[in-house]
Design a protein around this motif. Sequence first.
Motif, short mmCIF file in Angstrom:
data_model
loop_
_atom_site.label_atom_id
_atom_site.label_comp_id
_atom_site.label_asym_id
_atom_site.label_seq_id
_atom_site.Cartn_x
_atom_site.Cartn_y
_atom_site.Cartn_z
N ARG A 20 0.84 -1.21 0.00
CA ARG A 20 0.00 0.00 0.00
C ARG A 20 0.86 1.25 0.00
O ARG A 20 0.59 2.21 -0.72
N ARG A 24 0.96 4.17 -2.89
CA ARG A 24 0.72 5.59 -2.61
C ARG A 24 1.89 6.45 -3.08
O ARG A 24 1.69 7.53 -3.63
N ARG A 28 2.77 10.49 -5.62
CA ARG A 28 3.24 11.73 -4.98
C ARG A 28 3.62 12.72 -6.07
O ARG A 28 4.21 12.36 -7.09
N THR A 48 -9.48 9.82 -4.22
CA THR A 48 -9.07 9.91 -5.62
C THR A 48 -9.70 8.80 -6.44
O THR A 48 -10.23 7.83 -5.89
N ASN A 50 -8.33 6.49 -7.90
CA ASN A 50 -7.69 5.20 -7.65
C ASN A 50 -7.75 4.84 -6.15
O ASN A 50 -6.92 4.09 -5.66
N TYR A 51 -8.74 5.39 -5.47
CA TYR A 51 -9.11 5.02 -4.09
C TYR A 51 -8.07 5.39 -3.03
O TYR A 51 -7.94 4.70 -2.03
N LEU A 52 -7.36 6.49 -3.24
CA LEU A 52 -6.47 7.00 -2.21
C LEU A 52 -7.20 8.07 -1.41
O LEU A 52 -7.76 9.02 -1.99
N ASN A 53 -7.21 7.95 -0.09
CA ASN A 53 -7.75 8.99 0.77
C ASN A 53 -6.68 10.05 0.95
O ASN A 53 -5.54 9.72 1.31
N VAL A 54 -7.03 11.31 0.70
CA VAL A 54 -6.07 12.41 0.81
C VAL A 54 -6.71 13.51 1.65
O VAL A 54 -7.86 13.89 1.43
N ILE A 71 -0.91 15.08 -4.29
CA ILE A 71 -0.38 14.51 -3.04
C ILE A 71 1.01 15.08 -2.84
O ILE A 71 1.87 14.97 -3.71
N LEU A 74 3.48 11.98 2.31
CA LEU A 74 2.96 10.71 2.82
C LEU A 74 3.61 10.48 4.17
O LEU A 74 4.83 10.38 4.26
N ALA A 79 -2.05 10.18 3.42
CA ALA A 79 -1.64 11.02 2.28
C ALA A 79 -2.15 12.43 2.52
O ALA A 79 -3.32 12.64 2.82
#
Length: 85
Positions: A20, A24, A28, A48, A50-54, A71, A74, A79
């Motif tokens: 993971r 991530r 960046r 996002t 692509n399922y990234l929590n920011v 981003i 990290l 993120a």
Amino acid sequence: AEAEKRRRSAELRAIGEAKRGSFRRRFRDRDLEAVVIRKSPRSAEVLTSNYLNVRIPACSADPGGSVRVKITLLESGQALGEEAG
């Protein structure tokens, strides 16, 4: 047998977390499309494509709205970013 299950489970969790983190890091400093999940006066949480929590400090869109984010950092599995211009 139970100790072996625990050892293998821990090993799999460590591998998953490493993968993971690697995923991530690939995003960046890139602009990504995101949907605003939660917004407060001081920050917003976006997801996002692509399922990234920011977490971003400010956001022009309301919850459910679309925004472009970058981003920038990290840390501790979180993120952090900013709204892309």
